[in-house]
Each structure stands twice: as structure tokens, then as C-alpha cells.
Motif scaffolding. Structure first.
Motif, PDB file in Angstrom:
ATOM      1  N   UNK A   1       0.815  -1.215   0.000  1.00  0.00           N
ATOM      2  CA  UNK A   1       0.000   0.000   0.000  1.00  0.00           C
ATOM      3  C   UNK A   1       0.854   1.274   0.000  1.00  0.00           C
ATOM      4  N   UNK A   2       1.955   1.370   0.774  1.00  0.00           N
ATOM      5  CA  UNK A   2       2.772   2.581   0.715  1.00  0.00           C
ATOM      6  C   UNK A   2       3.330   2.862  -0.676  1.00  0.00           C
ATOM      7  N   UNK A   3       3.551   1.825  -1.476  1.00  0.00           N
ATOM      8  CA  UNK A   3       4.046   2.030  -2.840  1.00  0.00           C
ATOM      9  C   UNK A   3       3.016   2.784  -3.671  1.00  0.00           C
ATOM     10  N   UNK A   4       1.744   2.425  -3.521  1.00  0.00           N
ATOM     11  CA  UNK A   4       0.691   3.144  -4.240  1.00  0.00           C
ATOM     12  C   UNK A   4       0.608   4.587  -3.763  1.00  0.00           C
ATOM     13  N   UNK A   5       0.685   4.798  -2.451  1.00  0.00           N
ATOM     14  CA  UNK A   5       0.657   6.162  -1.915  1.00  0.00           C
ATOM     15  C   UNK A   5       1.824   6.975  -2.458  1.00  0.00           C
ATOM     16  N   UNK A   6       2.992   6.342  -2.556  1.00  0.00           N
ATOM     17  CA  UNK A   6       4.179   7.030  -3.064  1.00  0.00           C
ATOM     18  C   UNK A   6       4.017   7.375  -4.542  1.00  0.00           C
TER      19      UNK A   6
END
Length: 490
Positions: free
Chosen positions: A308-313
Motif C-alpha cells: 500500500x505505501x508504494x501506491x501512496x508514493x
């Protein structure tokens, strides 16, 4: 000071309303296991569920410090983990593209409903996400600081910790390998990273060996189909197909896709390292898990929360390369579905089991001498996780507790003992848990049929029934006893 905003927002959203959703199967297991004595917990982990052992140990420590465990106290550490992930992503974004990218990425992670959903889950997935963010940040430091020893040591420790929280979190290492290949940092850095990764993986080998012997504890996996990649993307934005109405869900999906398409068209303006880190992180772990699941079913979206943090990034990177008017438009379009999703995941019946409905029904309609009878894997743990609600109510189907046998489930009473207990009981609340894996569902059907036969032989008949998400509650009683008069809230 601005860097503190994302973790504070993540923590507040994680704590907000975390007492509302009813505890479900896995959370009830966490509460039950973490309340056991240390020898009992070690006995369990030697036989089953060792893959969640580190989380159980943490929750056991929380219980020791807190004087006990309940839904709030077992979920609160996950909210802290999400706050750590938001802080870590703010740091990572700053390393990749400056303060603006860091602040935007951290805030996006903090406000995404899927992050809040697992900030309110008494399981290890939020911890896996937090460690994955920190490990990725350390990787970036290694790639930009000529692989200093302290960063390499930190990377090895974090990857080992990632595996001990959840073995599937190690799929992140493959994503990191692709990032390193794209950046080509030089042979010296690559060799040192290989040594650090080898050391961390070696530290996880004991857990891997133990877990391989406990594979029977793995629950039902989702089938991998052509639609799985799209469903994965949807789940990252809003957890569960029932969280949002179709129109709002599509609005959120298309808004995110539009932002990513604009990022592709303007990728030359984006920080190249940000793309080299976030794209493999978002894509490689799910592809590997899907590939493995074709032969050995393991796929579950929650195992990929650490992506999920990859999508946010990526979305934050898109925000840095598109005009402010489009940024404002996308924010306005996403505001309504994000708000609706946040409200939905905080409803009492938003989880797979509505155990609150069971407790409320008994509180309203019980009578002196009432007993309970559970059907379904882990179902009887409701009574051990919420002892105060079942005080004075005998569990007719219980022979020995899960804690006493070093297992995840209670040992059921044999038919003769159940029949003997029924002859001394005027009314029985038959509680059936329905959200089960395929194997557990078949066993539950057989158990329910045997229990129903025993109830019929003892002269019981159903006089009241209430259904709630994941559970059915039926009052079985003899003709001479009274009937319940009130209807439960539905």
C-alpha cells in the motif's frame, strides 16, 4: 514540524472508532492466544500458527503491561504501526524527491481507508507494512551513501524482522532486487546488499522450517483469476467490495488511475529513483504471490498490505508533476468515496463475524440456567475472548479449552457427553459461525447435523432465531420452558 502531520493523522484515524467494529475470527484468536500463559503460548506456537508468533508475543506483552486485553487494546498497537509507516513514508519520500513528495506520500498513506482498516485489526499486517517502509527507506540510503555499514546492518535486521512478522513479507526483497538492478549502484554495493539479504534470510530459516510443518493452519485463499490484478488495485484503495457503493468505488478507482496515467505521460519530470522504488514495490510482490498461488493456494489481499505505501508514493509522485488545478480536482473527486469508506469500515457489522450481535442477543433474551452450544471452527473462542458476557452460561459442546490443549480451537465434547449435558439443560443458545474456509465449513456442517440430532433426541426445538453477519443464533428449548418476547435490534 510538517513531517509530524502524517503519523499524527494516521494514528488519529487508526484510533477513531476502533471500538465499534465487532471482533472477528482472527482477532478473537489473537485475544485468546495473547491471554494465555507464556508456557501455553509457546506450546501452541510449537504446533501451529508460528508464522504469527512475533505478533502474539507483542500482544502478550501489551496484555501484561495493560493488565489485560480487549478489542481496543489489541487493535491500538496496529494504529501505532500505521503511524510509524506514515512517518517512514514521509522520510522515504523526502529522500526520493524532497519534503513536498515526502509530506504528500505520508498523508496519502495516512488517509487511505485500507490503512485505517488494518490499523483497526488485531493482527500483524500493519506491522509488516511499517517494517517494509523502513526497510525500503534504508535501501534508498544504501543506494545513495555508498553502502555504509550501519545502513547495511539496519537493512539486514529489518528484513529479518519483516519475515518474522509474516513470511510473505519477504516478497519485498524481490522488489528491492529489481530496484537495485534498475539503479546499477556498482558491484561493491550489490555484493554488500547480497550479504545483508543473505544474513537476514538466514535469520528467518528457523521460522520457515517450523511453518512448513504447520501448513495445515493456512486458511482459505482467494482464487487467482484474470481479474485479480484489478481487484488488488481496488482493494488497496478501499478494503472489501461491500465497503462502497459501486458508483463511489468506480469514482475512486478512476480518479487514482487518471492520476497514474498522467504520471506515466509526465514521467520525465518525476524523480527517477521514486519510480524505480515504488513501481517494483507495487507490482512485483503481488505477481509473485499470484504465480505461487497457481500451484499452492496462498493468495489473500491482506498479505499484500505492505504494498500500500508504494501506491501512496506513486500517487504522491503524480501530484508533484501535474498542475495544481488537477491536483485540486482529483482531491475533490476522491473526498466523498474516501469519507464514505472510512465511515463504512467503522460500522459494527463491517467485519466477517458480528460477535456483538451474539452478546447482545444473549444479554436481552437469556434466562437463568441457559447454556450455549457453538458450531464452526474457532466459534467457541467467542466465549473465551469475551468471558464476562458468557459468565454463568455453560458451554455444552466444550470438552477442553484451546489453551489447555495447546491448539487454536477448543476440543469438542463427544456425542455421549453432549447428550448427557442436554438432559440437564432447559434452554440452549445454538450459535453457528458461518464465515469459514471450505474445509472448516464441511466439518461445521457435519458437526451441526450431529448437534441438531442430539438436540432433537433430547426434546429440544427451535423457538427463536436471529441472523447477523457471519453468525446464526438459535434458541433451542423444551416445550415446558418460556418463550423470548423481545426481538433483537437488527
Amino acid at each position: 514540524m510538517a513531517g509530524l502531520v502524517p503519523p499524527v493523522v494516521g494514528l488519529v484515524l487508526g484510533i477513531w472508532g476502533n471500538w465499534n467494529p465487532s471482533a472477528w475470527t482472527d482477532e478473537i484468536v489473537t485475544i485468546d492466544v495473547s491471554r494465555r500463559s507464556w508456557p501455553q503460548m509457546m506450546e501452541l506456537l510449537g504446533q501451529v500458527d508460528a508464522v504469527h508468533g512475533l505478533h502474539y508475543v507483542l500482544m502478550w506483552l501489551v496484555g501484561q503491561m495493560n493488565g489485560g486485553l480487549n478489542e481496543f487494546s489489541t487493535r491500538a498497537p496496529s494504529a501505532v504501526a500505521v503511524a510509524v509507516a506514515a512517518a517512514g513514508l514521509t522520510w522515504l519520500g523526502r529522500l526520493l524527491g524532497g519534503p513536498r513528495l515526502g509530506l504528500c506520500a505520508g498523508l496519502l498513506l495516512a488517509v487511505l481507508p485500507t490503512a485505517s482498516r488494518y490499523a483497526q485489526e488485531a493482527r500483524s499486517f500493519a506491522f509488516v507494512m511499517a517494517v517494509a517502509v523502513l526497510a525500503t527507506g534504508v535501501l534508498v540510503k544504501i543506494l545513495s551513501s555508498r553502502a555504509r555499514a550501519r545502513w547495511l546492518a539496519g537493512y539486514a535486521v529489518l528484513i529479518a524482522l519483516l519475515g518474522w512478522f509474516n513470511l510473505l513479507g519477504l516478497l519485498l526483497v524481490a522488489a528491492h532486487a529489481l530496484t537495485v538492478a534498475l539503479r546499477r549502484p556498482g558491484r561493491r554495493v550489490v555484493v554488500r546488499l547480497l550479504l545483508a539479504s543473505t544474513a537476514s534470510l538466514a535469520a528467518v530459516v528457523p521460522l520457515l522450517i517450523l511453518a512448513s510443518a504447520q501448513s495445515s493452519a493456512v486458511g482459505e485463499a482467494a482464487p487467482v483469476t484474470a481479474g485479480t490484478p484489478f481487484n488488488y488495485f481496488t482493494w488497496l484503495l478501499t478494503p472489501g467490495q461491500a465497503t462502497l457503493p459501486t458508483a463511489l468505488r468506480l469514482l475512486l478507482i478512476f480518479t487514482a488511475l487518471a492520476a497514474l496515467i498522467l504520471l506515466v505521460t509526465r514521467r520525465r519530470k518525476a524523480p527517477h529513483l521514486a519510480l524505480a522504488v515504488s513501481v517494483p514495490w507495487l507490482v512485483v510482490p503481488p505477481l509473485l504471490l499470484m504465480a505461487v498461488s497457481l500451484g499452492h493456494p496462498l493468495f489473500a489481499y491482506r498479505y499484500l498490505l505492505f504494498c500500500l505505501p508504494a501506491l501512496a508514493l506513486l500517487l504522491a509522485t503524480a501530484a508533484t508533476v501535474i498542475p495544481w488545478r488537477l491536483q485540486l480536482l482529483f482531491a475533490l473527486l476522491a473526498a466523498v468515496p474516501l469519507t464514505a469508506s472510512h465511515l463504512a469500515i467503522r460500522q459494527e457489522d463491517s467485519r466477517q463475524w458480528d460477535t456483538r450481535a451474539v452478546i447482545r442477543t444473549l444479554r436481552i433474551h437469556d434466562a437463568p440456567g441457559d447454556a450455549v452450544l457453538f458450531t464452526g471452527a474457532r466459534c467457541g473462542l467467542i466465549a473465551t475472548a469475551f468471558k464476562e458476557a458468557f459468565t454463568g452460561r455453560s458451554d455444552l459442546g466444550l470438552a477442553r479449552t484451546a489453551a489447555a490443549t495447546g491448539a487454536l480451537d477448543n476440543l469438542p465434547a463427544d456425542p455421549a457427553l453432549l447428550q448427557q449435558r442436554l438432559t440437564r439443560t432447559p434452554r440452549v443458545w445454538h450459535i453457528t459461525c458461518n464465515h469459514l474456509s471450505a474445509g472448516a465449513r464441511q466439518a461445521a456442517v457435519r458437526t451441526a447435523a450431529a448437534q441438531k440430532q442430539a438436540l432433537t433426541r433430547a426434546g429440544f426445538s427451535p423457538t427463536y432465531h436471529h441472523s447477523a453477519p457471519g453468525v446464526d443464533i438459535t434458541l433451542e428449548q423444551r416445550p415446558s420452558t418460556g418463550q423470548p418476547t423481545d426481538q433483537p435490534a437488527r
